[in-house]
Write a protein that holds these residues in place. Structure first.
Motif, PDB file in Angstrom:
ATOM      1  N   PHE A  40       0.805  -1.219   0.000  1.00  0.00           N
ATOM      2  CA  PHE A  40       0.000   0.000   0.000  1.00  0.00           C
ATOM      3  C   PHE A  40       0.841   1.274   0.000  1.00  0.00           C
ATOM      4  CE2 PHE A  40       0.810  -0.852   4.430  1.00  0.00           C
ATOM      5  CZ  PHE A  40       1.003   0.397   4.976  1.00  0.00           C
ATOM      6  N   LEU A  41       2.091   1.217   0.408  1.00  0.00           N
ATOM      7  CA  LEU A  41       2.945   2.408   0.458  1.00  0.00           C
ATOM      8  C   LEU A  41       4.316   2.055  -0.087  1.00  0.00           C
ATOM      9  CD1 LEU A  41       3.083   5.371   1.408  1.00  0.00           C
ATOM     10  CD2 LEU A  41       3.889   4.554   3.586  1.00  0.00           C
ATOM     11  N   LEU A  42       4.813   2.845  -0.979  1.00  0.00           N
ATOM     12  CA  LEU A  42       6.090   2.616  -1.656  1.00  0.00           C
ATOM     13  C   LEU A  42       6.069   1.307  -2.430  1.00  0.00           C
ATOM     14  CD1 LEU A  42       8.575   3.943   1.009  1.00  0.00           C
ATOM     15  CD2 LEU A  42       7.824   5.064  -1.066  1.00  0.00           C
ATOM     16  N   ARG A  43       5.086   1.191  -3.278  1.00  0.00           N
ATOM     17  CA  ARG A  43       4.965  -0.001  -4.123  1.00  0.00           C
ATOM     18  C   ARG A  43       6.227  -0.161  -4.964  1.00  0.00           C
ATOM     19  NH1 ARG A  43       0.131   2.781  -4.523  1.00  0.00           N
ATOM     20  NH2 ARG A  43      -1.598   1.696  -3.551  1.00  0.00           N
ATOM     21  N   GLY A  44       6.597  -1.372  -5.214  1.00  0.00           N
ATOM     22  CA  GLY A  44       7.791  -1.647  -6.000  1.00  0.00           C
ATOM     23  C   GLY A  44       8.996  -2.003  -5.139  1.00  0.00           C
ATOM     24  N   TYR A  45       8.905  -1.754  -3.848  1.00  0.00           N
ATOM     25  CA  TYR A  45       9.959  -2.146  -2.899  1.00  0.00           C
ATOM     26  C   TYR A  45       9.372  -3.210  -1.990  1.00  0.00           C
ATOM     27  CZ  TYR A  45      12.163   2.269  -4.187  1.00  0.00           C
ATOM     28  OH  TYR A  45      12.724   3.289  -4.883  1.00  0.00           O
ATOM     29  N   TYR A  46       9.999  -4.377  -1.920  1.00  0.00           N
ATOM     30  CA  TYR A  46       9.479  -5.379  -0.997  1.00  0.00           C
ATOM     31  C   TYR A  46       9.832  -4.973   0.432  1.00  0.00           C
ATOM     32  CZ  TYR A  46      14.178  -7.448  -0.862  1.00  0.00           C
ATOM     33  OH  TYR A  46      15.522  -7.656  -0.706  1.00  0.00           O
ATOM     34  N   ASN A  47       8.987  -5.329   1.371  1.00  0.00           N
ATOM     35  CA  ASN A  47       9.162  -4.934   2.767  1.00  0.00           C
ATOM     36  C   ASN A  47      10.465  -5.497   3.325  1.00  0.00           C
ATOM     37  OD1 ASN A  47       8.692  -3.838   5.248  1.00  0.00           O
ATOM     38  ND2 ASN A  47       7.198  -5.351   5.876  1.00  0.00           N
ATOM     39  N   GLY A  48      11.344  -4.626   3.768  1.00  0.00           N
ATOM     40  CA  GLY A  48      12.604  -5.040   4.352  1.00  0.00           C
ATOM     41  C   GLY A  48      13.804  -4.844   3.441  1.00  0.00           C
ATOM     42  N   ARG A  49      13.588  -4.426   2.198  1.00  0.00           N
ATOM     43  CA  ARG A  49      14.724  -4.207   1.290  1.00  0.00           C
ATOM     44  C   ARG A  49      15.646  -3.133   1.853  1.00  0.00           C
ATOM     45  NH1 ARG A  49      16.828  -4.895  -3.788  1.00  0.00           N
ATOM     46  NH2 ARG A  49      17.813  -3.062  -4.685  1.00  0.00           N
ATOM     47  N   TYR A  50      15.091  -2.085   2.388  1.00  0.00           N
ATOM     48  CA  TYR A  50      15.875  -1.019   3.013  1.00  0.00           C
ATOM     49  C   TYR A  50      15.507  -0.936   4.489  1.00  0.00           C
ATOM     50  CZ  TYR A  50      16.727   0.274  -1.796  1.00  0.00           C
ATOM     51  OH  TYR A  50      17.094   0.249  -3.116  1.00  0.00           O
ATOM     52  N   ARG A  51      16.518  -0.868   5.344  1.00  0.00           N
ATOM     53  CA  ARG A  51      16.319  -0.756   6.790  1.00  0.00           C
ATOM     54  C   ARG A  51      17.186   0.363   7.332  1.00  0.00           C
ATOM     55  NH1 ARG A  51      14.123  -5.223   9.616  1.00  0.00           N
ATOM     56  NH2 ARG A  51      13.689  -6.925   8.193  1.00  0.00           N
ATOM     57  N   ASP A  52      16.666   1.047   8.354  1.00  0.00           N
ATOM     58  CA  ASP A  52      17.421   2.095   9.029  1.00  0.00           C
ATOM     59  C   ASP A  52      16.770   2.317  10.390  1.00  0.00           C
ATOM     60  OD1 ASP A  52      19.274   4.048   9.536  1.00  0.00           O
ATOM     61  OD2 ASP A  52      18.802   5.253   7.777  1.00  0.00           O
ATOM     62  N   ASN A  53      17.393   3.145  11.214  1.00  0.00           N
ATOM     63  CA  ASN A  53      16.803   3.438  12.519  1.00  0.00           C
ATOM     64  C   ASN A  53      15.500   4.211  12.380  1.00  0.00           C
ATOM     65  OD1 ASN A  53      18.784   2.137  13.936  1.00  0.00           O
ATOM     66  ND2 ASN A  53      20.005   3.968  14.283  1.00  0.00           N
TER      67      ASN A  53
END
Length: 80
Positions: A40-53
């Motif tokens: 539903f948000l930032l389609r095209g990126y699978y959940n967890g591809r980018y992580r940060d604090n």
């Protein structure tokens, strides 16, 4: 924090403005760090591809109904 706003632009046109914030303090374990992506948000990126604090994500979407339940979406997304 998950914030969403929907504005009716015309009888069959809606402007959707969802936003998401995940702010952490101190040392955060890797598995609990903020992630980007979902269906539903930032389609095209699978959940967890980018992580940060911390994560902030905003999206603008114009939704246009064409015929019955058939419609189109014009999408703009920004992540920091």
């Amino acid at each position: 924090m998950d914030i969403r706003r929907y504005n009716l632009l015309a009888p069959h046109t809606v402007l959707a403005l969802p936003g998401f914030a995940n702010l952490n303090v101190g040392e955060v374990p890797f598995k609990l760090a903020a992630t980007f992506g979902w269906s539903f948000l930032l389609r095209g990126y699978y959940n967890g591809r980018y992580r940060d604090n911390n994560a902030l994500a905003f999206q603008a979407e114009v939704r246009q109904r064409l015929i019955g339940r058939l419609g189109v979406r014009y999408l703009h997304q920004q992540a920091t």
